[in-house]
Design a protein around this motif. Structure first.
Motif, PDB file in Angstrom:
ATOM      1  N   ARG A  83     -60.577 -15.549  -5.060  1.00  0.00           N
ATOM      2  CA  ARG A  83     -61.393 -14.743  -4.816  1.00  0.00           C
ATOM      3  C   ARG A  83     -60.457 -13.552  -4.063  1.00  0.00           C
ATOM      4  O   ARG A  83     -61.048 -12.320  -4.244  1.00  0.00           O
ATOM      5  CB  ARG A  83     -62.556 -15.142  -4.008  1.00  0.00           C
ATOM      6  CG  ARG A  83     -63.501 -16.121  -4.549  1.00  0.00           C
ATOM      7  CD  ARG A  83     -64.720 -16.264  -4.236  1.00  0.00           C
ATOM      8  NE  ARG A  83     -65.389 -17.148  -4.874  1.00  0.00           N
ATOM      9  CZ  ARG A  83     -65.470 -18.722  -4.798  1.00  0.00           C
ATOM     10  NH1 ARG A  83     -64.836 -19.386  -3.873  1.00  0.00           N
ATOM     11  NH2 ARG A  83     -66.506 -19.520  -5.644  1.00  0.00           N
ATOM     12  N   LEU A  84     -59.596 -13.812  -3.440  1.00  0.00           N
ATOM     13  CA  LEU A  84     -59.032 -12.739  -2.658  1.00  0.00           C
ATOM     14  C   LEU A  84     -57.902 -12.047  -3.695  1.00  0.00           C
ATOM     15  O   LEU A  84     -58.027 -10.739  -3.611  1.00  0.00           O
ATOM     16  CB  LEU A  84     -57.838 -13.431  -1.462  1.00  0.00           C
ATOM     17  CG  LEU A  84     -58.504 -13.408  -0.082  1.00  0.00           C
ATOM     18  CD1 LEU A  84     -59.943 -14.068  -0.160  1.00  0.00           C
ATOM     19  CD2 LEU A  84     -57.703 -14.000   0.925  1.00  0.00           C
ATOM     20  N   MET A  85     -57.531 -12.657  -4.544  1.00  0.00           N
ATOM     21  CA  MET A  85     -56.792 -11.783  -5.708  1.00  0.00           C
ATOM     22  C   MET A  85     -57.575 -11.148  -6.513  1.00  0.00           C
ATOM     23  O   MET A  85     -57.214 -10.150  -6.987  1.00  0.00           O
ATOM     24  CB  MET A  85     -55.849 -12.908  -6.288  1.00  0.00           C
ATOM     25  CG  MET A  85     -54.654 -13.561  -5.589  1.00  0.00           C
ATOM     26  SD  MET A  85     -53.491 -12.186  -4.938  1.00  0.00           S
ATOM     27  CE  MET A  85     -52.821 -11.387  -6.560  1.00  0.00           C
ATOM     28  N   MET A  86     -58.790 -11.512  -6.645  1.00  0.00           N
ATOM     29  CA  MET A  86     -59.777 -10.842  -7.768  1.00  0.00           C
ATOM     30  C   MET A  86     -60.079  -9.455  -7.055  1.00  0.00           C
ATOM     31  O   MET A  86     -59.929  -8.269  -7.451  1.00  0.00           O
ATOM     32  CB  MET A  86     -61.049 -11.390  -7.981  1.00  0.00           C
ATOM     33  CG  MET A  86     -60.842 -12.648  -9.123  1.00  0.00           C
ATOM     34  SD  MET A  86     -62.351 -13.642  -9.209  1.00  0.00           S
ATOM     35  CE  MET A  86     -63.512 -12.482  -9.948  1.00  0.00           C
ATOM     36  N   GLY A  87     -59.978  -9.500  -5.730  1.00  0.00           N
ATOM     37  CA  GLY A  87     -60.415  -8.279  -4.827  1.00  0.00           C
ATOM     38  C   GLY A  87     -59.056  -7.356  -4.920  1.00  0.00           C
ATOM     39  O   GLY A  87     -59.256  -6.076  -5.011  1.00  0.00           O
ATOM     40  N   THR A  88     -57.923  -8.062  -4.816  1.00  0.00           N
ATOM     41  CA  THR A  88     -56.544  -7.314  -4.847  1.00  0.00           C
ATOM     42  C   THR A  88     -56.391  -6.505  -6.211  1.00  0.00           C
ATOM     43  O   THR A  88     -56.023  -5.398  -6.350  1.00  0.00           O
ATOM     44  CB  THR A  88     -55.678  -8.402  -4.778  1.00  0.00           C
ATOM     45  OG1 THR A  88     -55.707  -9.050  -3.622  1.00  0.00           O
ATOM     46  CG2 THR A  88     -54.093  -7.745  -4.503  1.00  0.00           C
ATOM     47  N   LEU A  89     -56.823  -7.314  -7.255  1.00  0.00           N
ATOM     48  CA  LEU A  89     -56.614  -6.660  -8.648  1.00  0.00           C
ATOM     49  C   LEU A  89     -57.621  -5.511  -9.073  1.00  0.00           C
ATOM     50  O   LEU A  89     -57.226  -5.038  -9.993  1.00  0.00           O
ATOM     51  CB  LEU A  89     -56.540  -7.951  -9.661  1.00  0.00           C
ATOM     52  CG  LEU A  89     -55.473  -8.826  -9.517  1.00  0.00           C
ATOM     53  CD1 LEU A  89     -55.746 -10.099 -10.249  1.00  0.00           C
ATOM     54  CD2 LEU A  89     -54.086  -8.057  -9.827  1.00  0.00           C
ATOM     55  N   CYS A  90     -58.518  -5.548  -8.350  1.00  0.00           N
ATOM     56  CA  CYS A  90     -59.717  -4.492  -8.429  1.00  0.00           C
ATOM     57  C   CYS A  90     -58.697  -2.972  -8.351  1.00  0.00           C
ATOM     58  O   CYS A  90     -59.236  -2.028  -8.679  1.00  0.00           O
ATOM     59  CB  CYS A  90     -60.791  -4.222  -7.445  1.00  0.00           C
ATOM     60  SG  CYS A  90     -61.809  -5.471  -7.979  1.00  0.00           S
ATOM     61  N   ASN A  91     -57.783  -2.956  -7.392  1.00  0.00           N
ATOM     62  CA  ASN A  91     -56.811  -1.776  -7.212  1.00  0.00           C
ATOM     63  C   ASN A  91     -56.096  -1.446  -8.321  1.00  0.00           C
ATOM     64  O   ASN A  91     -54.880  -0.837  -7.894  1.00  0.00           O
ATOM     65  CB  ASN A  91     -56.403  -1.967  -5.854  1.00  0.00           C
ATOM     66  CG  ASN A  91     -57.552  -1.571  -4.635  1.00  0.00           C
ATOM     67  OD1 ASN A  91     -58.433  -1.011  -4.841  1.00  0.00           O
ATOM     68  ND2 ASN A  91     -57.393  -2.420  -3.479  1.00  0.00           N
ATOM     69  N   GLN A  92     -55.900  -2.532  -9.180  1.00  0.00           N
ATOM     70  CA  GLN A  92     -54.902  -2.185 -10.250  1.00  0.00           C
ATOM     71  C   GLN A  92     -55.275  -1.715 -11.619  1.00  0.00           C
ATOM     72  O   GLN A  92     -56.228  -2.470 -12.050  1.00  0.00           O
ATOM     73  CB  GLN A  92     -54.060  -3.536 -10.397  1.00  0.00           C
ATOM     74  CG  GLN A  92     -53.341  -3.897  -9.039  1.00  0.00           C
ATOM     75  CD  GLN A  92     -52.119  -3.227  -8.461  1.00  0.00           C
ATOM     76  OE1 GLN A  92     -51.719  -3.052  -7.301  1.00  0.00           O
ATOM     77  NE2 GLN A  92     -51.444  -2.324  -9.396  1.00  0.00           N
ATOM     78  N   ASP A  93     -54.636  -0.853 -12.219  1.00  0.00           N
ATOM     79  CA  ASP A  93     -55.142  -0.457 -13.462  1.00  0.00           C
ATOM     80  C   ASP A  93     -54.686  -0.925 -14.764  1.00  0.00           C
ATOM     81  O   ASP A  93     -54.255  -0.437 -15.356  1.00  0.00           O
ATOM     82  CB  ASP A  93     -54.590   1.191 -13.497  1.00  0.00           C
ATOM     83  CG  ASP A  93     -55.347   2.188 -14.498  1.00  0.00           C
ATOM     84  OD1 ASP A  93     -56.486   1.355 -14.969  1.00  0.00           O
ATOM     85  OD2 ASP A  93     -54.994   3.050 -14.930  1.00  0.00           O
ATOM     86  N   PHE A  94     -54.727  -2.308 -14.479  1.00  0.00           N
ATOM     87  CA  PHE A  94     -54.201  -3.125 -15.702  1.00  0.00           C
ATOM     88  C   PHE A  94     -55.121  -4.531 -15.671  1.00  0.00           C
ATOM     89  O   PHE A  94     -55.528  -4.834 -14.800  1.00  0.00           O
ATOM     90  CB  PHE A  94     -52.641  -3.358 -15.620  1.00  0.00           C
ATOM     91  CG  PHE A  94     -52.202  -3.928 -14.160  1.00  0.00           C
ATOM     92  CD1 PHE A  94     -52.241  -5.191 -13.941  1.00  0.00           C
ATOM     93  CD2 PHE A  94     -51.472  -3.152 -13.385  1.00  0.00           C
ATOM     94  CE1 PHE A  94     -51.784  -5.810 -12.808  1.00  0.00           C
ATOM     95  CE2 PHE A  94     -51.051  -3.835 -12.067  1.00  0.00           C
ATOM     96  CZ  PHE A  94     -51.162  -5.124 -11.909  1.00  0.00           C
ATOM     97  N   ALA A 161     -60.620  -5.007  -2.026  1.00  0.00           N
ATOM     98  CA  ALA A 161     -60.849  -4.208  -2.897  1.00  0.00           C
ATOM     99  C   ALA A 161     -61.095  -2.750  -2.743  1.00  0.00           C
ATOM    100  O   ALA A 161     -60.882  -1.626  -3.305  1.00  0.00           O
ATOM    101  CB  ALA A 161     -62.150  -4.816  -3.614  1.00  0.00           C
ATOM    102  N   SER A 162     -61.635  -2.702  -1.182  1.00  0.00           N
ATOM    103  CA  SER A 162     -62.023  -1.309  -0.788  1.00  0.00           C
ATOM    104  C   SER A 162     -60.837  -0.713  -0.151  1.00  0.00           C
ATOM    105  O   SER A 162     -60.824   0.698   0.085  1.00  0.00           O
ATOM    106  CB  SER A 162     -63.143  -1.638   0.396  1.00  0.00           C
ATOM    107  OG  SER A 162     -62.334  -1.724   1.684  1.00  0.00           O
ATOM    108  N   LEU A 163     -59.519  -1.169  -0.274  1.00  0.00           N
ATOM    109  CA  LEU A 163     -58.379  -0.597   0.412  1.00  0.00           C
ATOM    110  C   LEU A 163     -58.024   0.589  -0.480  1.00  0.00           C
ATOM    111  O   LEU A 163     -57.282   1.309   0.135  1.00  0.00           O
ATOM    112  CB  LEU A 163     -57.328  -1.441   0.528  1.00  0.00           C
ATOM    113  CG  LEU A 163     -57.526  -2.733   1.456  1.00  0.00           C
ATOM    114  CD1 LEU A 163     -56.418  -3.760   1.354  1.00  0.00           C
ATOM    115  CD2 LEU A 163     -57.412  -2.111   3.012  1.00  0.00           C
ATOM    116  N   ASN A 164     -58.262   0.688  -1.648  1.00  0.00           N
ATOM    117  CA  ASN A 164     -58.026   2.111  -2.417  1.00  0.00           C
ATOM    118  C   ASN A 164     -59.150   2.787  -2.686  1.00  0.00           C
ATOM    119  O   ASN A 164     -59.155   3.685  -3.735  1.00  0.00           O
ATOM    120  CB  ASN A 164     -57.502   1.612  -3.716  1.00  0.00           C
ATOM    121  CG  ASN A 164     -56.009   2.073  -3.761  1.00  0.00           C
ATOM    122  OD1 ASN A 164     -55.507   3.344  -2.970  1.00  0.00           O
ATOM    123  ND2 ASN A 164     -55.190   2.074  -4.968  1.00  0.00           N
TER     124      ASN A 164
END
Ligand code: S3P
Length: 421
Positions: A83-94, A161-164
């Motif tokens: 779940r934490l990585m899903m949030g992290t990957l929200c900020n990545q355009d790939f 996810a909100s970090l960006n």
């Protein structure tokens, strides 16, 4: 003695240090299977992580600075890392594919997919379960998230996810959960503000602010301490002191419950390290008293319900818990696995819709004599092994491999303190 470093904090620090500017030195990290998998995945995404003797160094790449990959990320057994990585990957355009082991692949990710989609991520899955493909955006949308089901993992994923996000994201936590993500974000310089409103917590975070690396020391995992300490509570003439345990207020519901059960526990040496409270806990043989747990208490001791249920079997009178709906979506359906295991060990147990009632034995022994189905749930496996310390007949667990998910040296350590495993 000491238990492994806290798993929740270990996962958060690895991810947030990867997203920070600069190098984070982490001491006391857990080296469980969940953490090893997470380190592998962060390396696949381009983060340099180096292990020293007693610490690790994480060389941050900044928010949104991960590398794309054609490889899938294998999360093993870890719902938190997923779940934490899903949030992290929200900020990545790939696009990245996430997979897990057979227990993780059964767990529902629907509650998290909803807010992450609102924030702009494209997520595809079958029935909201892994394998999941996720493609983020280099600017997520700020949202207001009113969290109906208490979950620290989902709250943390939305925060990451909100970090960006170019604006303010607000999370309303109706039942507050563990707050390690908020603590680390604050320490790393995120623009985050937390207010209490009666029972609720309102968390506000403004994105697009850099995080800055800071060294961190992680205390022992209170959920692991709960299991080891419980061995002393149900064993005659026994005393165990566990040093350097994290005692964050959002993690101590179980220890407060122990006091209500008349357990002999003593908290000493309170101090603050890396913005978290750390203590030593001494557990001694006890005559436990059965008690009833409310929905709110259960929400704050989801990981300790298995060991609580074992203790309840040794307590005088009846114990119960309700409101454990989320217990069904953990490493196993814990209500089912606990019911089956207790029943097989000849403990009087009644199933409720979202909880159990357990009738204890005042004479401090249970019958046992069963092979427990762990359903690959580390906490079920360890809890029933503890029960076996004081059962008339042997208790066998069908799989010990799952224990490495959180506590690889559990059996060795328990043997060192005299357990006959
Ligand atoms: C965890 C949160 C809890 C807990 C899990 C770890 C975390 O789950 O059960 O083992 O590290 O955030 P919830 O998301 O249900 O709170």
């Amino acid at each position: 003695m000491e238990v492994p470093g806290d798993k929740s904090i270990s996962q958060r620090i690895l991810i947030l240090a990867s997203l920070a500017i600069g190098t984070t030195k982490v001491s006391g990290i857990s080296f469980s299977e969940d953490i090893k998998n997470l380190i592998k995945n962060l390396k696949i995404l381009g983060v340099k992580i180096k292990k020293n003797k007693s610490s690790i160094l994480v060389y941050g790449v900044g928010v949104g600075g991960l590398n794309s990959t054609k490889k899938s990320l294998y999360m093993g057994n870890s719902g938190t890392a997923t779940r934490l990585m899903m949030g992290t990957l929200c900020n990545q355009d790939f696009e990245v594919k996430i997979t897990g082991d057979k227990s993780l692949n059964k767990r529902d990710m629907g509650e998290l997919i909803k807010p992450l989609k609102k924030m702009g991520a494209s997520i595809s899955s079958k029935k909201n379960k892994l394998p999941i493909s996720i493609k983020g955006f280099n600017e997520t949308m700020p949202i207001i998230y009113n969290q109906k089901i208490p979950s620290a993992q989902i709250k943390s994923a939305v925060l990451i996810a909100s970090l960006n996000s170019p604006g303010l994201t607000t999370i309303i936590e109706n039942i507050p959960t563990r707050n390690h993500t908020e603590i680390i974000l604050k320490k790393f310089g995120a623009k985050i503000e937390i207010k209490k409103e009666k029972q609720k917590k309102i968390i506000k975070i403004i994105g697009q602010k850099e995080l800055y690396a800071k060294s961190i020391l992680i205390g022992g995992d209170p959920s692991a301490a709960a299991i080891v300490g419980s061995a002393a509570l149900i064993t005659e003439n026994s005393k165990i002191k566990i040093k350097n345990v994290n005692f964050n207020k959002t993690r101590i519901a179980f220890f407060n419950v122990l006091k209500r059960m008349k357990a002999n526990i003593k908290i000493s040496n309170k101090r603050i390290i890396s913005n978290e409270e750390i203590v030593d806990i001494t557990f001694s043989s006890s005559k436990l008293k059965g008690i009833h747990l409310s929905k709110k208490t259960v929400a704050n001791m989801i990981d300790e319900i298995p060991i609580f249920s074992i203790l309840a079997a040794f307590a005088n009178g009846s114990s119960s818990f309700v409101g454990g709906e989320q217990l069904k979506n953990k490493e196993s359906n814990r209500i089912k696995s606990l019911y089956e295991g207790l029943y097989a060990c000849n403990v009087k147990v009644k199933k409720k819709n979202d909880g159990l009632e357990i009738i204890g034995k005042s004479k401090n022994k249970v019958v046992g004599g069963a092979k427990i189905k762990t359903y690959y749930d580390h906490r079920i496996a360890m809890s029933f092994l503890i029960m076996g310390l004081n059962s008339e007949k042997k208790i066998i667990i069908d799989d010990k491999d799952c224990i490495k998910t959180s506590f690889p040296n559990f059996i060795k350590l328990m043997k060192q303190i005299g357990a006959n495993f």
